[in-house]
Scaffold this motif. Sequence first.
Motif, PDB file in Angstrom:
ATOM      1  N   MET A  59      29.180  77.942 -15.877  1.00  0.00           N
ATOM      2  CA  MET A  59      27.926  78.009 -15.126  1.00  0.00           C
ATOM      3  C   MET A  59      27.023  79.115 -15.668  1.00  0.00           C
ATOM      4  SD  MET A  59      29.396  77.401 -11.319  1.00  0.00           S
ATOM      5  CE  MET A  59      27.939  77.683 -10.340  1.00  0.00           C
ATOM      6  N   VAL A  62      24.587  73.638 -13.484  1.00  0.00           N
ATOM      7  CA  VAL A  62      24.973  74.740 -12.610  1.00  0.00           C
ATOM      8  C   VAL A  62      25.130  74.249 -11.181  1.00  0.00           C
ATOM      9  CG1 VAL A  62      24.310  77.004 -11.742  1.00  0.00           C
ATOM     10  CG2 VAL A  62      23.822  76.393 -14.115  1.00  0.00           C
ATOM     11  N   LEU A 116      28.240  71.921 -10.798  1.00  0.00           N
ATOM     12  CA  LEU A 116      29.498  72.685 -10.897  1.00  0.00           C
ATOM     13  C   LEU A 116      29.693  73.528  -9.645  1.00  0.00           C
ATOM     14  CD1 LEU A 116      29.772  73.930 -14.603  1.00  0.00           C
ATOM     15  CD2 LEU A 116      31.066  72.130 -13.468  1.00  0.00           C
ATOM     16  N   GLY A 117      28.570  74.081  -9.141  1.00  0.00           N
ATOM     17  CA  GLY A 117      28.662  74.850  -7.900  1.00  0.00           C
ATOM     18  C   GLY A 117      29.203  73.987  -6.764  1.00  0.00           C
ATOM     19  N   TRP A 170      23.447  78.375 -17.177  1.00  0.00           N
ATOM     20  CA  TRP A 170      22.260  79.021 -16.593  1.00  0.00           C
ATOM     21  C   TRP A 170      21.347  79.552 -17.690  1.00  0.00           C
ATOM     22  CZ3 TRP A 170      20.212  78.713 -11.989  1.00  0.00           C
ATOM     23  CH2 TRP A 170      19.241  79.627 -11.616  1.00  0.00           C
TER      24      TRP A 170
END
Lengths: 276, 110, 558
Positions: free
Chosen positions: A228, A111, A114-115, A232
Amino acid sequence: MQVTEKKHAQEAHDDHGHGHELAHHFVSVEQQHDAGNLGMWMFLTTEVLFFGGLFAAYTIYRYKFEKVFEQASNILDPMLGAINTIVLIFSSVTMAFAVRSAQQGKSKAIVAWLGATIVFGGLFLGIKYFEWKHDAQLHVFPTSDFNWTWAREKHSEGEHGGHGHDSHGPELKGYIFNSPVVPANYVESDARNPEAKQAKLFFFLYFSMTSLHALHMVIGFGVMAVIMAYAWNGYYTANYYVPVESIGLYWHFVDLVWIFLFPLLYLLGAHLGAGH
Amino acid sequence: MSLHPPAKAWTYWANFLALCVLTVVTWLTARMDLGALSTPVALGIAVIKAALVVLFFMHVWESTPLTKLVIAMSLFMLTVLLTFMFTDYMTRNYDVLPPADHAAAAPGKH
Amino acid sequence: MSTIITSAPPASAGSKDPGHGGGVDYLNHETSIASWLLTLDHKRIGILYLVAMSAMFVLGGFYASLIRAELITPKGDLMSSDFYNKSFTAHGVIMVFFVLIPLVPASLGNFMLPLMIGAKDVAFPRLNLISWYVYMIGAGFTLVALIGGGVDSGWTFYTPLSTTYLNSNVLLTATGLFILGFSSILTGLNFIVTIHRMRCPGMDWFRMPLFVWALYATSVIQLLGTPVIAITLALVGVERLLGVGIFDPRLGGDPILYQHLFWFYSHPAVYIMILPPLGVTNELISTFSRKPIFGYSMMAGASLAIAIFSFIVWAHHMFTSGLSPYAAMFFSLLTFSVAIPSGIKVFTWLATLFRGSISFDSPMLYAYGFIGLFTIGGMTGLFLSTLGTDIHFHDTYFVVAHFHYVMVGGAIVGFMGGLHFIWPKMFGRMYPEFPARMSAILIFVGFNLTFFPQFLVGYLGMPRRYHEYPDEFQVLNVFSSAGATVLGVGYLLPLLYLPWSVFFGEKAGRNPWGATTLDWTHTESPPTPHNFEETPVVTGEPYKYDTLFNKESALAGH
């Protein structure tokens, strides 16, 4: 016989429900992973030829109108192109780490990486936005708004430290990004100049290639957002991370396209402006 | 158990550094007037950069021959598209008759 | 004796009574409409495609009948020239993009591929269903465009006619075809990955049925060609919308560039249409002559060679378009190369038939027709790839006849053969043999009567795409229209007896043809939802016919 068969089907259905790690029609996680990986590569193959059509058109017209293409390319700012290249390559690095986290089965790290990729991809598009806004001031959008005489004049003014478009009053508003309206004598000058059409073709290719590239990035953002959310919730494991790997390949492909667009569009005429 | 052992983190950073250097190099060389060489140089550097991305970010360095074949196939087709189209464009402005025949034919008309 | 053996013999064959209403199969395990529309089963998706494409085929055929009706008389008395233009465009667009290109791969290929390689499904079942929906959406756009106003650009959308001068629904049709392209890409992608990754143990590359090789070669073309037409149509759309002259000579663009990009896809597309029927024909020829295919590896290689060659010959469509004469010579020479693998295929079939125990079951009748029609279609192609003769034949009915011999005589007839062959596997029922043979014969006779006169009338110089013509061409045109009627009857018959047979046909056993490939020896008719009760293990080659075959006992399921 009939009963066992129904039971068999039932079991297969249950498998599908509880263990998303292995879909029912695959024998092993390796088979499933290799199939997903190959499928993504096949998709990228189609993407190569999808952009390939545009690259072919670019190559042909560049061959035909070499001089004007260099002059038109000179309008673009290679500095911004270079900065954007590095920004996009950096987003590729963060994406590579996202895939690496997936291979290690670290959901939260996926996550985070990718963020970061979305942030740097967004930065790329932000810079692009300001480039396009500047392009609108120069009237190089390949619509009826296009004016080559104006673009060349304002561009050389800009290079000599002038503030071309700021000097015009607010009453002169064009329809793209509030760019100033081109005076009539510029339109006539363009109509007499066959090079204006050729330059317009360059900018058509420039805008279609960069916007198709940007569209791919936006689609990538959407897919990344979904991945994501799944990551998560711990959906991906070290045995099942094909979606993460696939978006990784996709993102690197988007990077690759830019790596070629940068010299073809921005650097083609960079030497013309180097003397100033 | 992982399907594939993850690559060492430093390879990604080294790759990034190399790509940044090449970006600066291609920008600097583009500002020089290399004449006919400028495009081959720019594209050559782009190919090197692309190869770095493909080999290390996309893990083709350690991938199966099949993946390499897929890439080769797509590049082959792209090459076919470009080069075969150019057989038309590069010969289109030539006359079917050799220039000498034209020269011989033209005065005869007078 | 079959050389394909499983780890355990298929025990259920005797104790269970497949297709006799007892067993669970993919058709009866769920029956709601939703279970069909949301199915991930490749067999059901194949049938969904079959239904959708049959509807499109009927619509395309309707436009064809309008064209033939108009051409009975030399005067344009039935319809306006404008409506005639829209009719042949609709016929071309529907038949090429919505019928011929997906015809065999999406229906028969979808159904048979996993069965033939011993897989439970294609690699990406969800993508498979999506590709059907994409097809339907693309078809929706195109139908709205074609019926609500029509398009008169011809199926080729040549610029600048399509971008600048036409007021018809070019944009909407192009959008439909753009969307449709993704369906083709997804199917091709799915098949390639399936063939690479989903083969059962022992299923080496050279143990795959030749239909699978043909599907593989087709998928390669679909993957590599379709994106180019997609971007080209997108450029056409942008040019129409924004008035940018990328293909418009007045604005600095080059209309020939459009033709290059268009034919870079659309020539290979011809092989998307013809390769899978070539593959199906291998199965038919081998099964119904009770002999292994002569020269298996040559045949497999020829499929791949055709796929590769198809990409390097496209400019032979452009000999009269202002192509450079040097490029024209280059492409003319390359075009002849396609004849080599095509010739290999035809001679391989003939060698297979030679001293085989050949039969005249209806699938085989189609296969015989296919060989003859494909050969004529291919041979007349050589006339057109020769630069000098092409100048004469270009845009005449000779071209029309040539590509109908390949596309209809080849692709549709091959498809019909394959459909009849696979029908008992699909539904567990036999179709009635007599009307099926009648249909095969009617299609063959009607087809030749329709299109052979077009060779002659084209040779005499009648151009295509006109609704009026000089009086001296009338006799041949009347022959052609009469043949089209016979052809129409030939097509209508299967539309009647095939659906009938789904409910009332004779029950078929698991292997009514005595075929030796996995799909027949190791699955029920109709197959169970997951195809194979146990993963089969292959130990030998696909075609191993060394015993005489008793059809009656096979039909009884033993």
